[in-house]
Write an enzyme that holds these catalytic residues in place. Structure first.
Site, mmCIF file in Angstrom:
data_model
loop_
_atom_site.group_PDB
_atom_site.id
_atom_site.type_symbol
_atom_site.label_atom_id
_atom_site.label_comp_id
_atom_site.label_asym_id
_atom_site.label_seq_id
_atom_site.Cartn_x
_atom_site.Cartn_y
_atom_site.Cartn_z
ATOM 1 N N LYS A 1 -3.845 -3.405 28.695
ATOM 2 C CA LYS A 1 -4.869 -2.397 28.987
ATOM 3 C C LYS A 1 -4.515 -1.066 28.309
ATOM 4 O O LYS A 1 -5.365 -0.412 27.701
ATOM 5 C CB LYS A 1 -5.003 -2.209 30.508
ATOM 6 C CG LYS A 1 -5.654 -3.416 31.188
ATOM 7 C CD LYS A 1 -5.570 -3.376 32.707
ATOM 8 C CE LYS A 1 -6.144 -4.666 33.309
ATOM 9 N NZ LYS A 1 -6.043 -4.721 34.786
ATOM 10 N N GLN B 1 -2.857 -1.919 39.581
ATOM 11 C CA GLN B 1 -2.809 -3.344 39.237
ATOM 12 C C GLN B 1 -2.472 -4.182 40.471
ATOM 13 O O GLN B 1 -1.549 -3.864 41.220
ATOM 14 C CB GLN B 1 -1.772 -3.574 38.117
ATOM 15 C CG GLN B 1 -1.749 -4.994 37.560
ATOM 16 C CD GLN B 1 -3.016 -5.407 36.829
ATOM 17 O OE1 GLN B 1 -3.748 -4.583 36.301
ATOM 18 N NE2 GLN B 1 -3.297 -6.696 36.817
ATOM 19 N N ASP C 1 -12.074 0.061 38.358
ATOM 20 C CA ASP C 1 -11.999 -1.371 38.695
ATOM 21 C C ASP C 1 -13.176 -1.787 39.585
ATOM 22 O O ASP C 1 -13.426 -2.977 39.763
ATOM 23 C CB ASP C 1 -10.698 -1.666 39.464
ATOM 24 C CG ASP C 1 -9.643 -2.344 38.601
ATOM 25 O OD1 ASP C 1 -10.022 -3.014 37.619
ATOM 26 O OD2 ASP C 1 -8.452 -2.222 38.934
#
Ligand code: GUN
Length: 291
Positions: free
Chosen positions: A52, A96, A119
């Protein structure tokens, strides 16, 4: 049979975003800045987060990686999140998953400012998504919609079977594909570990989204001819013939299922790269919304 080439499509999307960044720079505007928090040293998570951050650099975003040790107390993580919430330089950030067992994941996701939640995991964004209001769509389902759209796969009126009911893939996927939208208007069935007569259901599917996390679970005898297959799974399977000691496998037995499929995503190179591209897209959106 057509391969749904997520690697290629994600590169197209990244090029499109890179052009937007160039325009921002030429106008003297601030470029998007994504931060990622990684807690611990899980091999797969480290790989994803690094990918990412690398993708950000490639398209001209700023990025910050916050690496915290496995034993980080929950309060310390929550403090970090609060810092990112209030840091004007950061447009969006992610934590994450999975997190270490001593940390309450729900509490952490709820601490993220919904306006920076690229997200799309905060209940505010999940609720807005379910109500078809502007929100950040979770990157994996968003990537799947984009892949289906760009290959012009017809979804309207089709029987879609979503395998798995996770908060980050199965559940949002089932909601999105049932909505009135491009790559939507489908009749959606969600199957999971308690489902009876699974094969009967998957054999009736025009499109299957496999997101259960069991390697090569879906086999050719469980699908009909012409099925469209989206394989979200990515599991490390021990393989002594590989230098790194494992190979990557999806939830779909590619060999037997691809013989029947009209479209299929490979693993790797299917859904995975799309997830990263859509995270970048959400970060761009976050920057634009903050203007
Ligand atoms: N773990 C697996 N997929 C994801 C994702 O899309 N976002 C985050 N933050 N963690 C993940």
């Amino acid at each position: 049979m057509t391969i749904l080439d997520g690697k290629k499509v994600s590169n197209d999307i990244k090029e499109e975003i890179a052009k937007d960044v160039e325009i921002m720079i030429s106008k003297g505007e601030k470029v998007p800045h994504l931060a990622a928090i990684l807690v611990g040293t899980d091999g797969a998570s480290m790989t994803y987060v690094n990918a990412k951050v690398k993708a950000c650099e490639k398209i001209g975003f700023n990025s910050t990686l916050i690496d915290l040790p496995e034993e980080t107390p929950e309060e310390v993580l929550l403090e970090k999140i609060n810092e990112l919430n209030t840091n004007e330089a950061i447009d969006g950030f992610i934590v994450q998953l999975p997190l270490p067992k001593h940390i309450d994941e729900q509490k952490v996701l709820m601490a993220v400012d919904p306006d920076k939640d690229v997200d799309g995991f905060h209940p505010t964004n999940v609720g807005r998504m379910a109500l078809d209001l502007p929100s950040f769509l979770p990157a994996t389902p968003y990537g799947i919609l984009e892949l289906l759209e760009r290959y012009e796969v017809e979804t309207s009126g089709k029987n879609v079977v979503v395998m798995g009911r996770s908060h980050i893939v199965g559940r949002p996927m089932s909601i999105l594909m049932s909505q009135k939208r491009k790559a939507g208007d489908a009749t959606v069935t969600v199957v999971h570990s308690r489902t009876k007569n699974l094969s009967e259901i998957t054999k009736g599917a025009d499109i299957i989204v496999a997101a259960i996390g069991i390697s090569e679970f879906l086999t050719g005898d469980m699908v009909k001819d012409g099925v469209v297959i989206i394989d979200v799974g990515i599991t490390r399977v021990p393989d002594e013939t590989k230098q790194r000691g494992y190979r990557l496998a999806g939830d779909v037995d590619f060999k037997s299922v691809s013989e029947k499929a009209s479209y299929i995503t490979p693993v790797p190179g299917g859904v995975g790269p799309m997830t990263i591209a859509m995270l970048l897209k959400n970060t761009l959106l976050a920057r634009e919304r903050r203007n």
